[in-house]
Enzyme design. Structure first.
Site, PDB file in Angstrom:
ATOM      1  N   TYR A 147       0.816  -1.216   0.000  1.00 14.07           N
ATOM      2  CA  TYR A 147       0.000   0.000   0.000  1.00 14.07           C
ATOM      3  C   TYR A 147       0.849   1.266   0.000  1.00 14.07           C
ATOM      4  O   TYR A 147       0.313   2.363  -0.070  1.00 14.07           O
ATOM      5  CB  TYR A 147      -0.965  -0.017   1.189  1.00 14.07           C
ATOM      6  CG  TYR A 147      -2.255  -0.745   0.887  1.00 14.07           C
ATOM      7  CD1 TYR A 147      -3.457  -0.067   0.788  1.00 14.07           C
ATOM      8  CD2 TYR A 147      -2.255  -2.111   0.673  1.00 14.07           C
ATOM      9  CE1 TYR A 147      -4.633  -0.730   0.505  1.00 14.07           C
ATOM     10  CE2 TYR A 147      -3.424  -2.790   0.390  1.00 14.07           C
ATOM     11  CZ  TYR A 147      -4.615  -2.100   0.303  1.00 14.07           C
ATOM     12  OH  TYR A 147      -5.772  -2.768   0.017  1.00 14.07           O
ATOM     13  N   LYS A 217       3.711 -14.139   5.863  1.00 10.91           N
ATOM     14  CA  LYS A 217       4.052 -15.105   4.819  1.00 10.91           C
ATOM     15  C   LYS A 217       5.577 -15.229   4.742  1.00 10.91           C
ATOM     16  O   LYS A 217       6.182 -15.228   3.684  1.00 10.91           O
ATOM     17  CB  LYS A 217       3.460 -14.642   3.473  1.00 10.91           C
ATOM     18  CG  LYS A 217       3.487 -15.706   2.375  1.00 10.91           C
ATOM     19  CD  LYS A 217       2.640 -16.917   2.680  1.00 10.91           C
ATOM     20  CE  LYS A 217       2.681 -17.905   1.511  1.00 10.91           C
ATOM     21  NZ  LYS A 217       2.058 -19.198   1.853  1.00 10.91           N
ATOM     22  N   ASP A 257      -1.695 -18.145   4.998  1.00 12.51           N
ATOM     23  CA  ASP A 257      -2.667 -19.052   4.390  1.00 12.51           C
ATOM     24  C   ASP A 257      -3.232 -20.026   5.419  1.00 12.51           C
ATOM     25  O   ASP A 257      -4.430 -20.348   5.403  1.00 12.51           O
ATOM     26  CB  ASP A 257      -2.073 -19.790   3.195  1.00 12.51           C
ATOM     27  CG  ASP A 257      -0.701 -20.364   3.462  1.00 12.51           C
ATOM     28  OD1 ASP A 257      -0.005 -19.876   4.356  1.00 12.51           O
ATOM     29  OD2 ASP A 257      -0.311 -21.312   2.754  1.00 12.51           O
ATOM     30  N   ASP A 281      -5.704  -6.823   4.892  1.00  9.49           N
ATOM     31  CA  ASP A 281      -6.837  -6.539   4.012  1.00  9.49           C
ATOM     32  C   ASP A 281      -7.671  -7.803   3.806  1.00  9.49           C
ATOM     33  O   ASP A 281      -8.899  -7.805   3.972  1.00  9.49           O
ATOM     34  CB  ASP A 281      -6.310  -6.011   2.676  1.00  9.49           C
ATOM     35  CG  ASP A 281      -7.351  -5.205   1.916  1.00  9.49           C
ATOM     36  OD1 ASP A 281      -8.456  -5.005   2.446  1.00  9.49           O
ATOM     37  OD2 ASP A 281      -7.054  -4.770   0.794  1.00  9.49           O
TER      38      ASP A 281
END
Length: 395
Positions: A147, A217, A257, A281
Protein backbone atom coordinates in the site's frame (compact mmCIF):
# COMPACT_ATOMS: atom_id res chain seq x y z
CA UNK A 1 -12.47 22.66 21.94
CA UNK A 2 -9.94 20.14 20.63
CA UNK A 3 -8.81 16.71 21.71
CA UNK A 4 -5.21 16.72 22.93
CA UNK A 5 -2.62 14.22 24.06
CA UNK A 6 -0.92 14.97 27.37
CA UNK A 7 1.70 12.70 28.98
CA UNK A 8 0.74 9.93 26.58
CA UNK A 9 -2.97 10.12 27.39
CA UNK A 10 -5.87 11.35 25.24
CA UNK A 11 -7.54 14.35 26.88
CA UNK A 12 -11.09 15.09 25.73
CA UNK A 13 -12.82 18.35 26.72
CA UNK A 14 -16.44 18.14 27.82
CA UNK A 15 -17.56 20.02 24.71
CA UNK A 16 -15.40 18.74 21.88
CA UNK A 17 -15.20 19.55 18.17
CA UNK A 18 -15.01 16.47 15.93
CA UNK A 19 -14.18 16.98 12.24
CA UNK A 20 -15.98 14.69 9.80
CA UNK A 21 -16.07 13.90 6.09
CA UNK A 22 -19.57 13.12 4.88
CA UNK A 23 -18.34 10.74 2.19
CA UNK A 24 -19.51 9.90 -1.32
CA UNK A 25 -22.39 7.72 -2.48
CA UNK A 26 -24.19 6.33 0.56
CA UNK A 27 -21.98 8.47 2.79
CA UNK A 28 -24.47 11.30 2.32
CA UNK A 29 -27.11 9.14 4.03
CA UNK A 30 -25.25 7.15 6.65
CA UNK A 31 -23.13 10.00 8.04
CA UNK A 32 -26.10 12.14 9.23
CA UNK A 33 -27.61 9.01 10.82
CA UNK A 34 -24.35 8.31 12.64
CA UNK A 35 -24.23 11.87 13.95
CA UNK A 36 -27.84 11.76 15.17
CA UNK A 37 -27.30 8.45 16.98
CA UNK A 38 -24.02 9.61 18.54
CA UNK A 39 -25.59 12.91 19.67
CA UNK A 40 -28.46 11.04 21.32
CA UNK A 41 -26.09 8.61 23.05
CA UNK A 42 -24.03 11.52 24.40
CA UNK A 43 -27.15 13.32 25.67
CA UNK A 44 -28.51 10.16 27.30
CA UNK A 45 -25.18 9.23 28.87
CA UNK A 46 -24.15 12.66 30.14
CA UNK A 47 -27.30 14.80 30.27
CA UNK A 48 -25.79 17.82 28.54
CA UNK A 49 -22.54 17.85 30.54
CA UNK A 50 -20.73 16.65 27.43
CA UNK A 51 -21.42 17.35 23.76
CA UNK A 52 -19.96 17.11 20.26
CA UNK A 53 -19.80 19.94 17.74
CA UNK A 54 -19.41 18.50 14.25
CA UNK A 55 -17.02 20.26 11.86
CA UNK A 56 -17.43 19.27 8.21
CA UNK A 57 -14.31 18.82 6.07
CA UNK A 58 -14.25 18.31 2.32
CA UNK A 59 -12.85 15.31 0.46
CA UNK A 60 -13.94 13.19 -2.48
CA UNK A 61 -16.61 14.14 -5.00
CA UNK A 62 -18.06 16.96 -2.87
CA UNK A 63 -14.61 18.52 -2.55
CA UNK A 64 -13.90 18.14 -6.26
CA UNK A 65 -17.19 19.82 -7.19
CA UNK A 66 -16.57 22.65 -4.74
CA UNK A 67 -12.84 23.27 -5.03
CA UNK A 68 -11.60 21.28 -8.04
CA UNK A 69 -9.43 19.25 -5.64
CA UNK A 70 -10.20 15.74 -4.42
CA UNK A 71 -8.38 16.33 -1.13
CA UNK A 72 -7.96 20.02 -0.26
CA UNK A 73 -4.93 20.81 1.90
CA UNK A 74 -7.22 22.16 4.61
CA UNK A 75 -8.70 18.70 5.25
CA UNK A 76 -5.64 16.76 6.48
CA UNK A 77 -4.48 19.92 8.25
CA UNK A 78 -7.74 20.09 10.21
CA UNK A 79 -7.46 16.40 11.15
CA UNK A 80 -3.93 17.15 12.27
CA UNK A 81 -5.09 20.03 14.49
CA UNK A 82 -8.17 18.38 15.97
CA UNK A 83 -6.47 14.98 16.45
CA UNK A 84 -9.62 12.83 16.17
CA UNK A 85 -12.16 12.64 13.35
CA UNK A 86 -14.51 10.35 11.45
CA UNK A 87 -15.35 9.84 7.79
CA UNK A 88 -17.80 8.18 5.47
CA UNK A 89 -16.71 6.15 2.42
CA UNK A 90 -14.83 8.00 -0.32
CA UNK A 91 -14.68 7.27 -4.03
CA UNK A 92 -11.33 6.52 -5.66
CA UNK A 93 -10.58 9.15 -8.34
CA UNK A 94 -10.39 7.79 -11.87
CA UNK A 95 -7.24 8.58 -13.83
CA UNK A 96 -4.14 10.33 -12.51
CA UNK A 97 -3.46 12.05 -9.23
CA UNK A 98 -4.28 10.46 -5.86
CA UNK A 99 -4.52 6.66 -6.05
CA UNK A 100 -6.78 6.50 -3.00
CA UNK A 101 -8.08 9.29 -0.79
CA UNK A 102 -8.19 6.89 2.15
CA UNK A 103 -4.55 5.89 1.69
CA UNK A 104 -3.56 9.54 1.19
CA UNK A 105 -5.07 10.52 4.56
CA UNK A 106 -3.43 7.59 6.32
CA UNK A 107 -0.02 8.42 4.92
CA UNK A 108 -0.38 12.18 5.42
CA UNK A 109 -1.03 11.71 9.14
CA UNK A 110 1.12 8.57 9.52
CA UNK A 111 -1.85 6.57 10.79
CA UNK A 112 0.14 3.37 11.01
CA UNK A 113 -2.50 1.15 12.63
CA UNK A 114 -5.62 0.07 10.80
CA UNK A 115 -7.72 -1.21 13.70
CA UNK A 116 -10.47 -3.68 12.77
CA UNK A 117 -12.37 -5.33 15.65
CA UNK A 118 -14.57 -8.23 14.51
CA UNK A 119 -17.37 -9.76 16.57
CA UNK A 120 -20.77 -11.34 15.99
CA UNK A 121 -24.10 -9.82 17.01
CA UNK A 122 -26.83 -12.27 17.99
CA UNK A 123 -29.57 -12.27 15.38
CA UNK A 124 -27.30 -11.50 12.42
CA UNK A 125 -27.18 -14.33 9.87
CA UNK A 126 -23.77 -15.89 9.29
CA UNK A 127 -22.42 -18.44 6.79
CA UNK A 128 -20.56 -20.30 9.58
CA UNK A 129 -22.02 -22.58 12.24
CA UNK A 130 -20.59 -20.87 15.32
CA UNK A 131 -20.05 -17.19 14.59
CA UNK A 132 -20.06 -16.42 18.32
CA UNK A 133 -16.53 -17.84 18.44
CA UNK A 134 -15.25 -15.02 16.22
CA UNK A 135 -14.03 -12.24 18.49
CA UNK A 136 -10.78 -10.71 17.26
CA UNK A 137 -9.08 -7.36 16.93
CA UNK A 138 -6.92 -6.93 13.84
CA UNK A 139 -3.92 -4.59 13.89
CA UNK A 140 -3.11 -4.11 10.22
CA UNK A 141 0.02 -2.13 9.32
CA UNK A 142 -1.20 0.88 7.39
CA UNK A 143 1.76 2.70 5.84
CA UNK A 144 4.15 0.13 4.36
CA UNK A 145 3.92 -3.09 2.32
CA UNK A 146 2.28 -2.85 -1.10
CA UNK A 147 0.00 0.00 0.00
CA UNK A 148 3.03 2.27 -0.11
CA UNK A 149 2.15 2.38 -3.83
CA UNK A 150 5.70 1.94 -5.16
CA UNK A 151 5.25 0.39 -8.60
CA UNK A 152 5.99 0.93 -12.26
CA UNK A 153 3.88 0.06 -15.28
CA UNK A 154 5.20 -2.41 -17.85
CA UNK A 155 6.77 -0.73 -20.89
CA UNK A 156 7.62 2.60 -19.21
CA UNK A 157 11.11 4.08 -19.05
CA UNK A 158 11.03 3.67 -15.28
CA UNK A 159 10.24 -0.04 -15.56
CA UNK A 160 13.07 -0.51 -18.05
CA UNK A 161 15.50 1.34 -15.77
CA UNK A 162 14.51 -0.78 -12.80
CA UNK A 163 14.81 -3.96 -14.86
CA UNK A 164 18.31 -2.96 -15.95
CA UNK A 165 19.31 -2.22 -12.36
CA UNK A 166 17.93 -5.53 -11.13
CA UNK A 167 19.63 -7.61 -13.78
CA UNK A 168 22.89 -5.69 -14.26
CA UNK A 169 23.58 -4.51 -10.72
CA UNK A 170 21.88 -7.08 -8.50
CA UNK A 171 22.22 -10.12 -10.80
CA UNK A 172 18.51 -10.95 -10.61
CA UNK A 173 17.74 -13.84 -12.97
CA UNK A 174 14.31 -15.04 -11.83
CA UNK A 175 12.04 -12.62 -13.66
CA UNK A 176 10.18 -14.97 -15.98
CA UNK A 177 9.11 -12.44 -18.63
CA UNK A 178 11.28 -9.37 -17.97
CA UNK A 179 10.35 -7.28 -21.00
CA UNK A 180 6.62 -7.41 -20.31
CA UNK A 181 6.69 -7.24 -16.51
CA UNK A 182 5.39 -4.47 -14.30
CA UNK A 183 7.22 -4.04 -11.00
CA UNK A 184 6.33 -3.22 -7.44
CA UNK A 185 8.41 -2.77 -4.30
CA UNK A 186 7.24 -3.98 -0.89
CA UNK A 187 8.95 -1.99 1.90
CA UNK A 188 8.80 -3.49 5.39
CA UNK A 189 10.86 -1.74 8.05
CA UNK A 190 11.98 -2.68 11.52
CA UNK A 191 10.57 0.56 12.97
CA UNK A 192 7.24 0.15 11.19
CA UNK A 193 6.90 -3.47 12.29
CA UNK A 194 7.85 -2.73 15.88
CA UNK A 195 5.41 0.12 16.40
CA UNK A 196 2.54 -1.95 15.03
CA UNK A 197 3.35 -4.97 17.19
CA UNK A 198 3.86 -2.73 20.22
CA UNK A 199 0.40 -1.20 19.70
CA UNK A 200 -1.14 -4.68 19.42
CA UNK A 201 0.59 -5.87 22.60
CA UNK A 202 -0.45 -2.76 24.54
CA UNK A 203 -4.04 -3.28 23.41
CA UNK A 204 -3.99 -6.93 24.48
CA UNK A 205 -2.56 -6.10 27.90
CA UNK A 206 -4.95 -3.18 28.47
CA UNK A 207 -7.98 -5.32 27.58
CA UNK A 208 -6.71 -8.50 29.34
CA UNK A 209 -6.75 -10.48 26.11
CA UNK A 210 -4.85 -13.78 26.06
CA UNK A 211 -2.61 -13.57 23.01
CA UNK A 212 -1.12 -11.62 20.14
CA UNK A 213 -0.68 -13.55 16.90
CA UNK A 214 1.78 -12.39 14.23
CA UNK A 215 0.36 -13.35 10.84
CA UNK A 216 2.85 -13.37 7.97
CA UNK A 217 4.05 -15.10 4.82
CA UNK A 218 7.63 -15.35 6.04
CA UNK A 219 8.15 -18.83 4.66
CA UNK A 220 8.30 -17.28 1.16
CA UNK A 221 9.06 -13.56 1.71
CA UNK A 222 11.83 -14.20 4.21
CA UNK A 223 13.33 -10.72 4.38
CA UNK A 224 10.08 -8.72 4.51
CA UNK A 225 7.34 -10.78 6.12
CA UNK A 226 9.85 -13.09 7.77
CA UNK A 227 11.58 -10.09 9.30
CA UNK A 228 8.21 -8.73 10.46
CA UNK A 229 7.75 -11.93 12.47
CA UNK A 230 11.29 -11.88 13.85
CA UNK A 231 11.16 -8.20 14.78
CA UNK A 232 7.82 -8.79 16.51
CA UNK A 233 9.18 -11.59 18.68
CA UNK A 234 12.32 -9.62 19.45
CA UNK A 235 10.31 -6.57 20.50
CA UNK A 236 8.12 -8.66 22.81
CA UNK A 237 11.12 -10.32 24.44
CA UNK A 238 12.93 -7.00 24.86
CA UNK A 239 10.09 -4.78 26.09
CA UNK A 240 7.59 -7.23 27.62
CA UNK A 241 9.79 -9.90 29.20
CA UNK A 242 7.99 -9.76 32.55
CA UNK A 243 4.55 -10.07 30.94
CA UNK A 244 5.74 -13.05 28.92
CA UNK A 245 7.21 -14.77 31.98
CA UNK A 246 4.10 -14.19 34.08
CA UNK A 247 1.78 -15.51 31.38
CA UNK A 248 -0.06 -12.20 31.03
CA UNK A 249 1.13 -12.11 27.42
CA UNK A 250 1.43 -14.85 24.83
CA UNK A 251 3.04 -14.19 21.45
CA UNK A 252 2.64 -16.66 18.61
CA UNK A 253 2.78 -16.61 14.82
CA UNK A 254 0.92 -18.25 11.95
CA UNK A 255 1.57 -18.37 8.21
CA UNK A 256 -1.10 -16.26 6.47
CA UNK A 257 -2.67 -19.05 4.39
CA UNK A 258 -2.87 -21.35 7.42
CA UNK A 259 -4.43 -18.51 9.42
CA UNK A 260 -7.19 -18.07 6.83
CA UNK A 261 -7.97 -21.78 7.27
CA UNK A 262 -7.77 -21.64 11.06
CA UNK A 263 -10.24 -18.78 11.43
CA UNK A 264 -12.84 -21.11 9.95
CA UNK A 265 -11.82 -24.17 11.97
CA UNK A 266 -10.85 -22.69 15.35
CA UNK A 267 -11.37 -18.92 15.53
CA UNK A 268 -11.48 -19.05 19.33
CA UNK A 269 -7.70 -19.55 19.31
CA UNK A 270 -7.10 -15.92 18.32
CA UNK A 271 -7.82 -12.63 20.04
CA UNK A 272 -5.41 -9.88 18.88
CA UNK A 273 -3.78 -10.22 15.47
CA UNK A 274 -0.86 -8.13 14.17
CA UNK A 275 -0.10 -8.35 10.47
CA UNK A 276 1.14 -6.48 7.41
CA UNK A 277 -1.04 -4.44 5.10
CA UNK A 278 -2.03 -6.86 2.36
CA UNK A 279 -2.57 -9.79 4.72
CA UNK A 280 -4.65 -7.54 6.94
CA UNK A 281 -6.84 -6.54 4.01
CA UNK A 282 -7.71 -10.16 3.23
CA UNK A 283 -8.05 -11.21 6.86
CA UNK A 284 -10.30 -8.32 7.92
CA UNK A 285 -12.81 -8.85 5.13
CA UNK A 286 -12.80 -12.64 5.55
CA UNK A 287 -13.57 -12.29 9.24
CA UNK A 288 -16.24 -9.68 8.53
CA UNK A 289 -17.98 -12.14 6.20
CA UNK A 290 -18.06 -14.70 9.02
CA UNK A 291 -20.07 -12.38 11.29
CA UNK A 292 -22.49 -10.94 8.74
CA UNK A 293 -20.52 -8.91 6.23
CA UNK A 294 -18.51 -5.75 5.84
CA UNK A 295 -21.67 -3.68 6.41
CA UNK A 296 -21.24 -4.21 10.16
CA UNK A 297 -17.44 -4.05 10.27
CA UNK A 298 -15.97 -0.99 12.02
CA UNK A 299 -12.55 0.49 11.35
CA UNK A 300 -10.08 3.06 12.62
CA UNK A 301 -6.76 4.47 11.45
CA UNK A 302 -4.61 5.45 14.42
CA UNK A 303 -1.18 6.77 15.33
CA UNK A 304 -0.90 5.80 18.99
CA UNK A 305 2.24 7.90 19.41
CA UNK A 306 0.83 11.26 18.24
CA UNK A 307 -2.78 10.46 19.14
CA UNK A 308 -4.13 11.16 15.64
CA UNK A 309 -7.05 8.94 14.68
CA UNK A 310 -9.62 8.82 11.88
CA UNK A 311 -12.53 6.43 12.28
CA UNK A 312 -14.31 5.26 9.14
CA UNK A 313 -16.85 3.08 7.43
CA UNK A 314 -14.93 0.09 6.06
CA UNK A 315 -17.16 -0.45 3.02
CA UNK A 316 -17.29 1.43 -0.27
CA UNK A 317 -19.55 4.17 -1.57
CA UNK A 318 -22.16 1.75 -3.02
CA UNK A 319 -23.39 4.19 -5.70
CA UNK A 320 -26.16 1.75 -6.68
CA UNK A 321 -27.75 2.29 -3.25
CA UNK A 322 -27.14 6.03 -2.97
CA UNK A 323 -30.25 8.11 -2.42
CA UNK A 324 -32.54 5.10 -2.01
CA UNK A 325 -32.72 4.96 1.81
CA UNK A 326 -31.42 1.38 1.77
CA UNK A 327 -27.82 1.76 2.96
CA UNK A 328 -26.73 0.11 6.19
CA UNK A 329 -25.15 2.67 8.58
CA UNK A 330 -23.90 -0.01 11.01
CA UNK A 331 -20.24 0.05 9.92
CA UNK A 332 -20.00 3.80 10.49
CA UNK A 333 -22.01 3.55 13.71
CA UNK A 334 -19.69 0.89 15.10
CA UNK A 335 -16.74 3.02 14.02
CA UNK A 336 -18.27 5.87 16.01
CA UNK A 337 -18.34 3.50 18.99
CA UNK A 338 -14.59 3.02 18.56
CA UNK A 339 -14.21 6.80 18.38
CA UNK A 340 -16.17 7.39 21.58
CA UNK A 341 -14.12 4.74 23.36
CA UNK A 342 -10.94 6.39 22.10
CA UNK A 343 -12.18 9.69 23.53
CA UNK A 344 -12.86 7.99 26.85
CA UNK A 345 -16.63 8.37 26.53
CA UNK A 346 -17.31 4.69 27.17
CA UNK A 347 -20.82 5.17 28.52
CA UNK A 348 -22.06 6.73 25.28
CA UNK A 349 -20.26 4.06 23.27
CA UNK A 350 -21.94 1.30 25.27
CA UNK A 351 -25.39 2.79 24.61
CA UNK A 352 -24.90 2.57 20.83
CA UNK A 353 -23.59 -0.98 21.04
CA UNK A 354 -26.52 -2.04 23.22
CA UNK A 355 -29.01 -0.41 20.84
CA UNK A 356 -27.53 -2.32 17.89
CA UNK A 357 -27.53 -5.57 19.85
CA UNK A 358 -31.18 -5.12 20.83
CA UNK A 359 -32.21 -4.20 17.29
CA UNK A 360 -30.49 -7.20 15.72
CA UNK A 361 -31.89 -9.60 18.34
CA UNK A 362 -35.36 -8.28 17.50
CA UNK A 363 -34.75 -8.78 13.76
CA UNK A 364 -34.72 -5.03 13.11
CA UNK A 365 -32.15 -4.04 10.50
CA UNK A 366 -31.66 -2.63 7.04
CA UNK A 367 -32.61 -4.95 4.22
CA UNK A 368 -29.11 -6.37 3.62
CA UNK A 369 -29.28 -8.00 7.06
CA UNK A 370 -33.02 -8.26 7.77
CA UNK A 371 -33.77 -10.42 4.72
CA UNK A 372 -31.68 -13.23 6.23
CA UNK A 373 -33.07 -12.94 9.77
CA UNK A 374 -35.94 -15.24 10.81
CA UNK A 375 -38.90 -12.88 11.02
CA UNK A 376 -36.63 -9.98 10.12
CA UNK A 377 -38.16 -6.54 9.67
CA UNK A 378 -36.50 -4.53 6.93
CA UNK A 379 -35.99 -0.85 7.77
CA UNK A 380 -34.79 2.02 5.64
CA UNK A 381 -31.60 3.87 6.54
CA UNK A 382 -33.47 6.70 8.28
CA UNK A 383 -35.93 4.34 9.97
CA UNK A 384 -33.11 2.16 11.31
CA UNK A 385 -31.45 5.26 12.75
CA UNK A 386 -34.75 6.28 14.38
CA UNK A 387 -35.09 2.75 15.79
CA UNK A 388 -31.67 3.00 17.43
CA UNK A 389 -32.33 6.49 18.79
CA UNK A 390 -35.60 5.25 20.32
CA UNK A 391 -33.80 2.37 22.03
CA UNK A 392 -31.14 4.71 23.42
CA UNK A 393 -33.79 7.10 24.78
CA UNK A 394 -35.45 4.20 26.62
CA UNK A 395 -32.37 3.52 28.73
Amino acid sequence: MKVSKVNGQIQTPAHVTIPFIEGDGVGREITPIMQQVVDQAVVTAYGGVRSIEWLELLAGEKAFRTTGNWLPEETPEAFRQYLVGIKGPLTTPVGGGIRSLNVALRQELDLYVCLRPVRWFKGVASPVKEPQKVDMVIFRENTEDIYAGIEWQQGTDEARKLLHFLTAELNVTRIRFPQTSSFGIKPVSEEGSERLVRAAIEYALHHNLPSVTLVHKGNIMKYTEGSFKNWGYALAEREYAEELRSGRLTIKDVIADAFLQNILLKPEDYSVVATLNLNGDYISDSLAAMVGGIGIAPGANINYETGHAIFEATHGTAPNLAGENRANPSSLLLSSVLMLEYLGWNEAAALITAALENAFRAGEATNDLARFMPGGRSLGTKEFGECLISKIKQV
